[in-house]
Design a protein around this motif. Structure first.
Motif, PDB file in Angstrom:
ATOM      1  N   THR A   1     -33.581 -31.437 -21.912  1.00 19.58           N
ATOM      2  CA  THR A   1     -34.767 -31.440 -22.756  1.00 19.58           C
ATOM      3  C   THR A   1     -35.889 -32.201 -22.060  1.00 19.58           C
ATOM      4  OG1 THR A   1     -33.420 -31.412 -24.756  1.00 19.58           O
ATOM      5  CG2 THR A   1     -35.723 -32.098 -24.988  1.00 19.58           C
ATOM      6  N   VAL A   2     -37.012 -31.557 -21.862  1.00 18.03           N
ATOM      7  CA  VAL A   2     -38.181 -32.211 -21.280  1.00 18.03           C
ATOM      8  C   VAL A   2     -38.941 -32.939 -22.378  1.00 18.03           C
ATOM      9  CG1 VAL A   2     -40.352 -31.870 -20.049  1.00 18.03           C
ATOM     10  CG2 VAL A   2     -38.351 -30.493 -19.457  1.00 18.03           C
ATOM     11  N   ARG A   3     -39.191 -34.212 -22.191  1.00 13.63           N
ATOM     12  CA  ARG A   3     -39.907 -35.006 -23.175  1.00 13.63           C
ATOM     13  C   ARG A   3     -41.404 -34.891 -22.898  1.00 13.63           C
ATOM     14  NH1 ARG A   3     -37.346 -40.844 -23.632  1.00 13.63           N
ATOM     15  NH2 ARG A   3     -38.888 -40.871 -25.335  1.00 13.63           N
ATOM     16  N   TRP A   4     -42.013 -33.938 -23.573  1.00 11.82           N
ATOM     17  CA  TRP A   4     -43.410 -33.618 -23.271  1.00 11.82           C
ATOM     18  C   TRP A   4     -44.361 -34.739 -23.649  1.00 11.82           C
ATOM     19  CZ3 TRP A   4     -43.949 -30.079 -19.887  1.00 11.82           C
ATOM     20  CH2 TRP A   4     -43.044 -29.010 -19.826  1.00 11.82           C
ATOM     21  N   ASN A   5     -44.000 -35.565 -24.613  1.00 10.74           N
ATOM     22  CA  ASN A   5     -44.891 -36.681 -24.941  1.00 10.74           C
ATOM     23  C   ASN A   5     -44.983 -37.664 -23.780  1.00 10.74           C
ATOM     24  OD1 ASN A   5     -42.187 -37.395 -25.276  1.00 10.74           O
ATOM     25  ND2 ASN A   5     -42.620 -38.917 -26.860  1.00 10.74           N
ATOM     26  N   THR A   6     -43.860 -37.875 -23.090  1.00 11.50           N
ATOM     27  CA  THR A   6     -43.876 -38.761 -21.928  1.00 11.50           C
ATOM     28  C   THR A   6     -44.594 -38.103 -20.759  1.00 11.50           C
ATOM     29  OG1 THR A   6     -41.770 -39.696 -22.646  1.00 11.50           O
ATOM     30  CG2 THR A   6     -42.433 -40.124 -20.378  1.00 11.50           C
ATOM     31  N   VAL A   7     -44.372 -36.807 -20.584  1.00 13.72           N
ATOM     32  CA  VAL A   7     -45.101 -36.076 -19.548  1.00 13.72           C
ATOM     33  C   VAL A   7     -46.596 -36.210 -19.777  1.00 13.72           C
ATOM     34  CG1 VAL A   7     -45.567 -33.802 -18.575  1.00 13.72           C
ATOM     35  CG2 VAL A   7     -43.220 -34.454 -19.142  1.00 13.72           C
ATOM     36  N   GLY A   8     -47.009 -36.147 -21.039  1.00 15.09           N
ATOM     37  CA  GLY A   8     -48.427 -36.303 -21.356  1.00 15.09           C
ATOM     38  C   GLY A   8     -48.955 -37.667 -20.961  1.00 15.09           C
ATOM     39  N   ARG A   9     -48.157 -38.720 -21.186  1.00 13.05           N
ATOM     40  CA  ARG A   9     -48.592 -40.069 -20.802  1.00 13.05           C
ATOM     41  C   ARG A   9     -48.721 -40.191 -19.291  1.00 13.05           C
ATOM     42  NH1 ARG A   9     -44.968 -41.600 -24.954  1.00 13.05           N
ATOM     43  NH2 ARG A   9     -43.358 -42.221 -23.457  1.00 13.05           N
ATOM     44  N   ILE A  10     -47.774 -39.568 -18.573  1.00 14.30           N
ATOM     45  CA  ILE A  10     -47.850 -39.609 -17.110  1.00 14.30           C
ATOM     46  C   ILE A  10     -49.098 -38.891 -16.625  1.00 14.30           C
ATOM     47  CG2 ILE A  10     -46.740 -38.794 -14.991  1.00 14.30           C
ATOM     48  CD1 ILE A  10     -44.056 -39.230 -16.354  1.00 14.30           C
ATOM     49  N   MET A  11     -49.395 -37.745 -17.230  1.00  7.64           N
ATOM     50  CA  MET A  11     -50.578 -36.988 -16.831  1.00  7.64           C
ATOM     51  C   MET A  11     -51.871 -37.750 -17.138  1.00  7.64           C
ATOM     52  SD  MET A  11     -49.612 -33.038 -17.762  1.00  7.64           S
ATOM     53  CE  MET A  11     -48.318 -32.188 -16.840  1.00  7.64           C
ATOM     54  N   ILE A  12     -51.880 -38.488 -18.239  1.00 12.27           N
ATOM     55  CA  ILE A  12     -53.049 -39.313 -18.536  1.00 12.27           C
ATOM     56  C   ILE A  12     -53.244 -40.357 -17.441  1.00 12.27           C
ATOM     57  CG2 ILE A  12     -53.948 -41.082 -20.113  1.00 12.27           C
ATOM     58  CD1 ILE A  12     -52.708 -39.463 -22.406  1.00 12.27           C
ATOM     59  N   GLY A  13     -52.127 -40.931 -16.976  1.00 11.89           N
ATOM     60  CA  GLY A  13     -52.206 -41.874 -15.857  1.00 11.89           C
ATOM     61  C   GLY A  13     -52.771 -41.225 -14.613  1.00 11.89           C
ATOM     62  N   TRP A  14     -52.366 -39.979 -14.367  1.00 12.15           N
ATOM     63  CA  TRP A  14     -52.912 -39.264 -13.207  1.00 12.15           C
ATOM     64  C   TRP A  14     -54.417 -39.076 -13.356  1.00 12.15           C
ATOM     65  CZ3 TRP A  14     -48.871 -34.676 -12.914  1.00 12.15           C
ATOM     66  CH2 TRP A  14     -47.639 -35.199 -12.522  1.00 12.15           C
ATOM     67  N   LEU A  15     -54.838 -38.703 -14.556  1.00 14.23           N
ATOM     68  CA  LEU A  15     -56.258 -38.466 -14.783  1.00 14.23           C
ATOM     69  C   LEU A  15     -57.084 -39.747 -14.652  1.00 14.23           C
ATOM     70  CD1 LEU A  15     -56.096 -36.020 -17.844  1.00 14.23           C
ATOM     71  CD2 LEU A  15     -56.660 -35.446 -15.468  1.00 14.23           C
ATOM     72  N   LEU A  16     -56.502 -40.881 -14.987  1.00 13.03           N
ATOM     73  CA  LEU A  16     -57.227 -42.150 -14.927  1.00 13.03           C
ATOM     74  C   LEU A  16     -57.327 -42.722 -13.518  1.00 13.03           C
ATOM     75  CD1 LEU A  16     -55.907 -44.045 -18.099  1.00 13.03           C
ATOM     76  CD2 LEU A  16     -58.162 -43.020 -17.747  1.00 13.03           C
ATOM     77  N   THR A  17     -56.438 -42.300 -12.621  1.00 15.46           N
ATOM     78  CA  THR A  17     -56.366 -42.928 -11.304  1.00 15.46           C
ATOM     79  C   THR A  17     -57.674 -42.811 -10.535  1.00 15.46           C
ATOM     80  OG1 THR A  17     -53.986 -42.569 -11.157  1.00 15.46           O
ATOM     81  CG2 THR A  17     -55.153 -42.952  -9.098  1.00 15.46           C
ATOM     82  N   LEU A  18     -58.200 -41.605 -10.398  1.00 11.77           N
ATOM     83  CA  LEU A  18     -59.449 -41.421  -9.650  1.00 11.77           C
ATOM     84  C   LEU A  18     -60.610 -42.209 -10.255  1.00 11.77           C
ATOM     85  CD1 LEU A  18     -59.465 -37.676  -8.541  1.00 11.77           C
ATOM     86  CD2 LEU A  18     -59.830 -39.634  -7.063  1.00 11.77           C
ATOM     87  N   PRO A  19     -60.912 -42.048 -11.547  1.00  9.51           N
ATOM     88  CA  PRO A  19     -62.039 -42.795 -12.098  1.00  9.51           C
ATOM     89  C   PRO A  19     -61.828 -44.301 -12.147  1.00  9.51           C
ATOM     90  CG  PRO A  19     -60.907 -41.577 -13.828  1.00  9.51           C
ATOM     91  CD  PRO A  19     -60.350 -41.095 -12.535  1.00  9.51           C
ATOM     92  N   ALA A  20     -60.601 -44.746 -12.419  1.00  9.20           N
ATOM     93  CA  ALA A  20     -60.352 -46.188 -12.523  1.00  9.20           C
ATOM     94  C   ALA A  20     -60.514 -46.880 -11.171  1.00  9.20           C
ATOM     95  CB  ALA A  20     -58.959 -46.442 -13.082  1.00  9.20           C
ATOM     96  N   SER A  21     -59.866 -46.323 -10.147  1.00  4.14           N
ATOM     97  CA  SER A  21     -60.017 -46.907  -8.804  1.00  4.14           C
ATOM     98  C   SER A  21     -61.446 -46.743  -8.315  1.00  4.14           C
ATOM     99  CB  SER A  21     -59.037 -46.255  -7.831  1.00  4.14           C
ATOM    100  OG  SER A  21     -59.212 -44.845  -7.787  1.00  4.14           O
TER     101      SER A  21
END
Length: 409
Positions: A303-323
């Motif tokens: 079972t893929v836990r899509w809520n956690t996948v979503g949190r990881i993807m949010i981290g990916w999206l934040l990396t470029l603008p945050a750094s």
């Protein structure tokens, strides 16, 4: 002239420190799964990853040329302005790497570097100093396509692995023989990581040398001493382990069967190696995560836990603008205070790094305790302890039921 030499030396030192953080930040990409499944002991795994990262750094320089002569139009910026901007961009990248390491978050070191450099350049030289065609073609698109491609490959490989070994469906070990295959595939991921991530630091140092006039812009290949320095540094960082992120990924994958780990690692390695050959500076973290998700979808009962996948993807999206924001802030200090701005940036960066390190000591994670308790974040795939029976198992059960009915007559 002495001030220019000093800033060049400072950038090289800072680049190598970023390379070091990249090493321990991304060790989990190759070694979290084999450690979790028992294919490799923790210290053996990180030593193997370190050695292969070292060798991988010598296999390709295409990614290095993307950074040293692609993303930023260095010919439009004077050395007096550009060198401090590279310095500021590295501060942004290192700050994000250290923060996500403290949190055990598997984010992208590559995007942290790109974000820091882009943010600092925009502040110090304007929007037109960025080659957006290269950014979109060799950074943004790979960030979108590479995880998807790796996930599809891992899905197909997992399906194939289980289809070819159906006779082991009733065995409780989950095809433990794949653990031996994981030693090879995880090693290939570590080698591929060296061909991609070590090149980024080489590119930054080469870009610095070009801007400073030490190396001609027609020669975009990194010099031999640069290759050696970056290869050794990322290998040392890898050997440090990055146990916090290994715990996050590994404990999220403890119920993943060896066949899944084997398939995910094969997909990760093939995707990274192909991208390195094409000069795409992709995120190995995103590729590894995409492969894990694909392998989870490919196994019956997972079972893929899509809520956690979503949190990881949010981290990916934040990396470029945050750094990028941190890099831009560091560039503002340089623009306002000149040489004193570099001093202020250095002091603040050292203070932040030391603070993060001291905070990490309160809850130390080492090879001895990295897998001792389940991490609550970063779980991409969770496999049910009692998965539903496979098609073959149902057929055998029906046959056994018919046989018992015939015997009872």
């Amino acid at each position: 002239m002495e001030a220019a030499t000093l800033i060049v030396v400072l950038i090289i030192v800072l680049s190598l420190f970023f390379d070091f953080t990249n090493g321990f930040h991304d060790t989990a990409n190759a070694m979290a799964t084999p450690i979790a499944t028992g294919a490799l002991k923790p210290k053996v795994a990180v030593l193997l990853a370190a050695v292969l990262n070292l060798f991988g750094a010598f296999l390709s320089t295409e990614v290095s040329k993307t950074i040293s002569h692609g993303i930023i139009r260095e010919d439009q910026i004077t050395p007096q302005v550009f060198l401090p901007l590279i310095f500021a961009g590295l501060i942004g990248a290192i700050t994000w790497n250290m923060l996500t390491w403290l949190l055990g978050l598997p984010s992208s070191s590559s995007h942290a570097l790109f974000g820091g450099l882009i943010g600092a350049t925009i502040v110090g030289a304007g929007w037109m100093a960025i080659d957006y065609g290269v950014v979109i073609g060799k950074v943004i698109l790979p960030a979108v396509l590479a995880p998807l491609t790796a996930g599809i490959i891992a899905f197909a490989a997992t399906r194939l692995a289980y289809a070819m070994t159906r006779r082991y469906d009733a065995k409780p070990d989950g095809r433990a023989g794949f653990r031996w295959g994981q030693i090879f595939t995880s090693s290939l991921v570590a080698l591929a990581h060296g061909t991609n991530d070590a090149q980024k630091t080489m590119g930054v140092i080469t870009l610095t040398l070009i801007v400073a006039g030490v190396q001609t812009s027609a020669h975009t290949e990194p010099q031999l001493w640069v290759i050696f320095a970056c290869a050794i540094t990322i290998a040392l960082g890898t050997y440090m382990g990055g146990w916090r992120i290994i715990r996050t990924l590994g404990k999220g994958l403890t119920d993943v069967k060896p066949a899944q780990g084997f398939s995910a690692e094969t997909s990760t390695a093939s995707t990274i190696l192909a991208s390195s050959a094409l000069g795409f500076a992709l995120s190995t973290t995103q590729v590894a995560s995409g492969s894990v998700i694909g392998s989870g979808l490919g196994r019956r009962g997972a079972t893929v836990r899509w809520n956690t996948v979503g949190r990881i993807m949010i981290g990916w999206l934040l990396t470029l603008p945050a750094s990028g924001a941190v890099g831009a802030l560091a560039a503002v200090m340089v623009a306002w205070l000149g040489g004193w701005g570099i001093v202020v940036d250095t002091i603040v960066a050292v203070a932040v790094i030391l603070t993060i390190f001291l905070l990490s000591r309160r809850d130390s994670v080492t090879a001895a305790n990295a897998m001792s308790e389940v991490a609550e974040s970063g779980t991409a795939v969770k496999v049910k302890r009692n998965p539903p029976p496979t098609r073959r198992q149902r057929a055998l059960a029906r046959a056994e039921e018919r046989r018992q009915k015939e015997e009872s007559k």
